[in-house]
Write an enzyme that holds these catalytic residues in place. Structure first.
Site, PDB file in Angstrom:
ATOM      1  N   HIS A  92      68.502  18.090  61.481  1.00 15.65           N
ATOM      2  CA  HIS A  92      68.931  18.560  62.795  1.00 15.65           C
ATOM      3  C   HIS A  92      70.070  19.569  62.719  1.00 15.65           C
ATOM      4  O   HIS A  92      70.380  20.238  63.704  1.00 15.65           O
ATOM      5  CB  HIS A  92      69.308  17.376  63.704  1.00 15.65           C
ATOM      6  CG  HIS A  92      70.592  16.702  63.356  1.00 15.65           C
ATOM      7  ND1 HIS A  92      70.655  15.525  62.636  1.00 15.65           N
ATOM      8  CD2 HIS A  92      71.874  17.010  63.645  1.00 15.65           C
ATOM      9  CE1 HIS A  92      71.912  15.152  62.499  1.00 15.65           C
ATOM     10  NE2 HIS A  92      72.668  16.028  63.105  1.00 15.65           N
ATOM     11  N   ASP A 127      65.118  13.196  58.762  1.00 12.92           N
ATOM     12  CA  ASP A 127      66.315  13.973  59.093  1.00 12.92           C
ATOM     13  C   ASP A 127      67.016  14.499  57.846  1.00 12.92           C
ATOM     14  O   ASP A 127      68.236  14.598  57.801  1.00 12.92           O
ATOM     15  CB  ASP A 127      67.296  13.153  59.937  1.00 12.92           C
ATOM     16  CG  ASP A 127      68.286  14.043  60.695  1.00 12.92           C
ATOM     17  OD1 ASP A 127      67.957  15.221  60.934  1.00 12.92           O
ATOM     18  OD2 ASP A 127      69.389  13.575  61.022  1.00 12.92           O
ATOM     19  N   GLY A 201      79.752  17.306  63.424  1.00 10.82           N
ATOM     20  CA  GLY A 201      80.119  18.140  62.283  1.00 10.82           C
ATOM     21  C   GLY A 201      80.073  17.388  60.979  1.00 10.82           C
ATOM     22  O   GLY A 201      79.990  17.980  59.901  1.00 10.82           O
ATOM     23  N   ASN A 202      80.133  16.041  61.038  1.00 11.93           N
ATOM     24  CA  ASN A 202      80.001  15.223  59.833  1.00 11.93           C
ATOM     25  C   ASN A 202      78.547  15.126  59.379  1.00 11.93           C
ATOM     26  O   ASN A 202      78.277  14.730  58.240  1.00 11.93           O
ATOM     27  CB  ASN A 202      80.523  13.805  60.070  1.00 11.93           C
ATOM     28  CG  ASN A 202      82.001  13.660  59.765  1.00 11.93           C
ATOM     29  OD1 ASN A 202      82.798  13.400  60.646  1.00 11.93           O
ATOM     30  ND2 ASN A 202      82.357  13.830  58.500  1.00 11.93           N
ATOM     31  N   SER A 203      77.606  15.438  60.271  1.00 16.14           N
ATOM     32  CA  SER A 203      76.194  15.287  59.958  1.00 16.14           C
ATOM     33  C   SER A 203      75.828  16.057  58.694  1.00 16.14           C
ATOM     34  O   SER A 203      76.165  17.238  58.554  1.00 16.14           O
ATOM     35  CB  SER A 203      75.336  15.795  61.117  1.00 16.14           C
ATOM     36  OG  SER A 203      75.481  14.978  62.247  1.00 16.14           O
TER      37      SER A 203
END
Length: 351
Positions: A92, A127, A201-203
């Protein structure tokens, strides 16, 4: 009978000793986190993407929304898995990206460096995505065996929350074996739950153990809850990343049917000696030539795939791996409430 009395001096001595032990333990914990941060940070990258903005309903296909730039952007995290520039992140983060920029951390007197990245492949069902940069002096991070992860062990998340570079949060693994619904509708299995804080933003950043080895890829957080954050396990990530690098996609089996969950009556379940209380009823059979499914009929209730019990569509998705493509598989279905064996040959799920 001998009685021992504890004096104030003894109590103070024990308290002082306890404080020294607590300090030593705290130093050990802090030292572990600091060491991991120093070891892992050079492998963690910031990812900035440009995507085409979604058009408003009725505004015309592909037309940008008024008042917005032609391209919209976003950011996330990733980490290097090889010295030749392969990077893992979330699907994503890079989905629909028209341009991907990767920022490497500053090292010593060297400033941070920006590189244009190429999308290698992405898998919405887990993902996970892989991108690549071309640069020298890259430091890769190692995978740990996620089967060895235990509830209660240290979990350290590194990423770029809200666009701030290289933030670290620490916590513990709070649960194992969770499932998470992906954007594609499939379930991601063996998800790791942690209380290490994750923010936008950690994704795509790594969740690592006390040795600095990756145990998961940070992917989701339940916003209304406190301390419910999730990561795709390292074993699943390594499997998917390998296929993306070799093939550009993940191959999965395809039956060419539409189905839905159906409850089985206690009488039917006991009569047919079925372990599950539900099955998958076939509502439509696609005759498209991708899969050999001519023996299936609308109204059939799938209860077994080979030797594996089937209770939900998620069970079918999990069993339809790349190994089933082109192979004759025996399905057990209930037809007029009686078990019937049919043979199917799964095709490849269209990408």
């Amino acid at each position: 009978m001998k009685t021992n009395f504890i004096t104030f001096a003894d109590t103070a001595s024990q308290s002082a000793g306890g404080s020294e032990q607590d300090a030593a333990l705290l130093d050990a914990y802090s030292s572990t986190v600091v060491t991991v941060a120093q070891r892992v940070s050079p492998s963690v990258v910031q990812i900035k993407v440009q995507t085409k903005p979604a058009s408003r309903p009725g505004s015309g296909r592909g037309r940008a929304q008024p008042g917005r730039d032609e391209n919209s952007g976003g950011s996330g995290s990733g980490f290097l898995i090889s010295t030749d520039g392969y990077i893992i992140t979330n699907n994503h983060v890079v989905a629909n990206a028209t341009h991907i920029t990767v920022t490497l951390a500053a090292r010593g007197d060297e400033p941070s460096r920006d590189y244009e990245a190429t999308l290698i492949g992405r898998d919405p069902a887990t993902d996970i995505a892989v991108i690549k940069i071309y640069a020298d002096g890259l430091k890769a991070i190692r995978f740990a065996d996620s089967k060895q992860v235990q509830v209660g062990q240290i979990a350290i998340a590194i990423g770029n929350p809200y666009g701030f570079q290289y933030s670290l949060t620490a916590g513990v693994v709070s649960a194992l074996g969770r499932t998470l619904r992906s954007e594609s509708g499939r379930l991601i299995d063996d998800v790791i739950q942690t209380d290490a804080s994750l923010n936008p933003g950690n994704s795509g950043g790594p969740l690592v153990n006390s040795h600095g080895h990756v145990i998961g890829v940070n992917t989701a957080v339940i916003l209304p809850a406190q301390g419910l954050c999730f990561a795709v396990s390292s074993n699943l990530t390594a499997l998917v990343a390998g296929q993306l690098i070799m093939q550009g996609r993940v191959r999965r089996g395809y039956l060419g049917i539409a189905g839905q969950l159906i409850n089985l009556t206690e009488r039917i379940r006991l009569y047919n000696q079925l372990p599950a209380k539900t099955g998958v009823v076939v509502s439509h059979v696609e005759v498209d030539g991708v899969a050999e499914n001519s023996q299936l009929q609308p109204g059939d209730i799938i209860v077994r795939f080979g030797q594996q019990s089937v209770a939900t569509m998620d069970d079918l998705h999990r069993l339809l791996t790349d190994a089933t493509i082109g192979q004759s598989i025996s399905l057990t279905v209930l037809r007029n409430n009686r078990p019937v064996s049919v043979t199917v040959i799964p095709g490849e799920l269209p990408g």
